[in-house]
Design a protein around this motif. Sequence first.
Motif, mmCIF file in Angstrom:
data_model
loop_
_atom_site.group_PDB
_atom_site.id
_atom_site.type_symbol
_atom_site.label_atom_id
_atom_site.label_comp_id
_atom_site.label_asym_id
_atom_site.label_seq_id
_atom_site.Cartn_x
_atom_site.Cartn_y
_atom_site.Cartn_z
ATOM 1 N N LEU A 133 56.133 39.970 26.061
ATOM 2 C CA LEU A 133 56.490 40.613 27.326
ATOM 3 C C LEU A 133 57.591 39.838 28.049
ATOM 4 N N ALA A 134 57.508 38.514 28.018
ATOM 5 C CA ALA A 134 58.530 37.685 28.664
ATOM 6 C C ALA A 134 59.892 37.882 27.997
ATOM 7 N N ARG A 135 59.907 37.936 26.676
ATOM 8 C CA ARG A 135 61.171 38.166 25.959
ATOM 9 C C ARG A 135 61.786 39.518 26.299
ATOM 10 N N LEU A 136 60.941 40.463 26.643
ATOM 11 C CA LEU A 136 61.414 41.799 27.018
ATOM 12 C C LEU A 136 61.760 41.898 28.502
ATOM 13 N N GLY A 137 61.625 40.778 29.224
ATOM 14 C CA GLY A 137 62.009 40.747 30.631
ATOM 15 C C GLY A 137 60.911 41.091 31.618
ATOM 16 N N HIS A 138 59.665 41.109 31.150
ATOM 17 C CA HIS A 138 58.541 41.425 32.025
ATOM 18 C C HIS A 138 57.837 40.155 32.467
ATOM 19 N N HIS A 139 57.159 40.229 33.601
ATOM 20 C CA HIS A 139 56.337 39.109 34.072
ATOM 21 C C HIS A 139 54.882 39.457 33.829
ATOM 22 N N ALA A 140 54.150 38.572 33.194
ATOM 23 C CA ALA A 140 52.728 38.795 32.920
ATOM 24 C C ALA A 140 51.893 37.750 33.650
ATOM 25 N N THR A 141 50.808 38.198 34.225
ATOM 26 C CA THR A 141 49.812 37.304 34.808
ATOM 27 C C THR A 141 48.659 37.258 33.817
ATOM 28 N N VAL A 142 48.323 36.075 33.337
ATOM 29 C CA VAL A 142 47.297 35.926 32.315
ATOM 30 C C VAL A 142 46.086 35.223 32.912
ATOM 31 N N VAL A 143 44.902 35.781 32.656
ATOM 32 C CA VAL A 143 43.653 35.165 33.108
ATOM 33 C C VAL A 143 42.744 34.960 31.901
ATOM 34 N N ASP A 144 41.664 34.211 32.094
ATOM 35 C CA ASP A 144 40.809 33.826 30.972
ATOM 36 C C ASP A 144 39.643 34.761 30.673
ATOM 37 N N ASN A 145 39.246 35.580 31.642
ATOM 38 C CA ASN A 145 38.094 36.441 31.401
ATOM 39 C C ASN A 145 38.132 37.667 32.315
ATOM 40 N N GLY A 146 37.220 38.595 32.080
ATOM 41 C CA GLY A 146 37.198 39.846 32.834
ATOM 42 C C GLY A 146 36.943 39.665 34.316
ATOM 43 N N LEU A 147 36.098 38.720 34.668
ATOM 44 C CA LEU A 147 35.826 38.482 36.088
ATOM 45 C C LEU A 147 37.080 37.984 36.791
ATOM 46 N N GLU A 148 37.813 37.080 36.157
ATOM 47 C CA GLU A 148 39.068 36.600 36.746
ATOM 48 C C GLU A 148 40.093 37.726 36.853
ATOM 49 N N ALA A 149 40.113 38.623 35.876
ATOM 50 C CA ALA A 149 41.027 39.766 35.937
ATOM 51 C C ALA A 149 40.709 40.625 37.155
ATOM 52 N N LEU A 150 39.441 40.935 37.343
ATOM 53 C CA LEU A 150 39.017 41.748 38.478
ATOM 54 C C LEU A 150 39.343 41.052 39.798
ATOM 55 N N GLN A 151 39.047 39.769 39.890
ATOM 56 C CA GLN A 151 39.326 39.014 41.118
ATOM 57 C C GLN A 151 40.826 38.948 41.395
ATOM 58 N N THR A 152 41.639 38.780 40.371
ATOM 59 C CA THR A 152 43.090 38.725 40.543
ATOM 60 C C THR A 152 43.624 40.060 41.036
ATOM 61 N N LEU A 153 43.142 41.144 40.441
ATOM 62 C CA LEU A 153 43.561 42.477 40.880
ATOM 63 C C LEU A 153 43.183 42.719 42.336
ATOM 64 N N GLN A 154 41.967 42.344 42.714
ATOM 65 C CA GLN A 154 41.517 42.533 44.093
ATOM 66 C C GLN A 154 42.337 41.685 45.062
ATOM 67 N N ALA A 155 42.584 40.432 44.725
ATOM 68 C CA ALA A 155 43.321 39.535 45.609
ATOM 69 C C ALA A 155 44.752 39.998 45.824
#
Length: 74
Positions: free
Chosen positions: A5-27
């Motif tokens: 994704l970075a090579r294609l010019g996109h920014h990715a936010t990476v988390v370690d588990n589903g709970l962190e994904a949910l918390q990141t989306l909410q925040a």
Amino acid sequence: MAALLARLGHHATVVDNGLEALQTLQARAAGAAVPAFDLVLMDVQMPVMDGVAATVALRALPPTVGRVCVVALT
């Protein structure tokens, strides 16, 4: 995936588990009028909370964050 994704010019936010994904989306969505992310690449098999459970919890959130497009990966 993040490197591709970075090579294609996109920014990715990476988390370690589903709970962190949910918390990141909410925040990131707190008080926002538009979704904080354009797309979520959700690993189905994650520790703590798997991708299916995280997506179900995500869909229960208000439309601003709860309707972001989710692509399941494994």
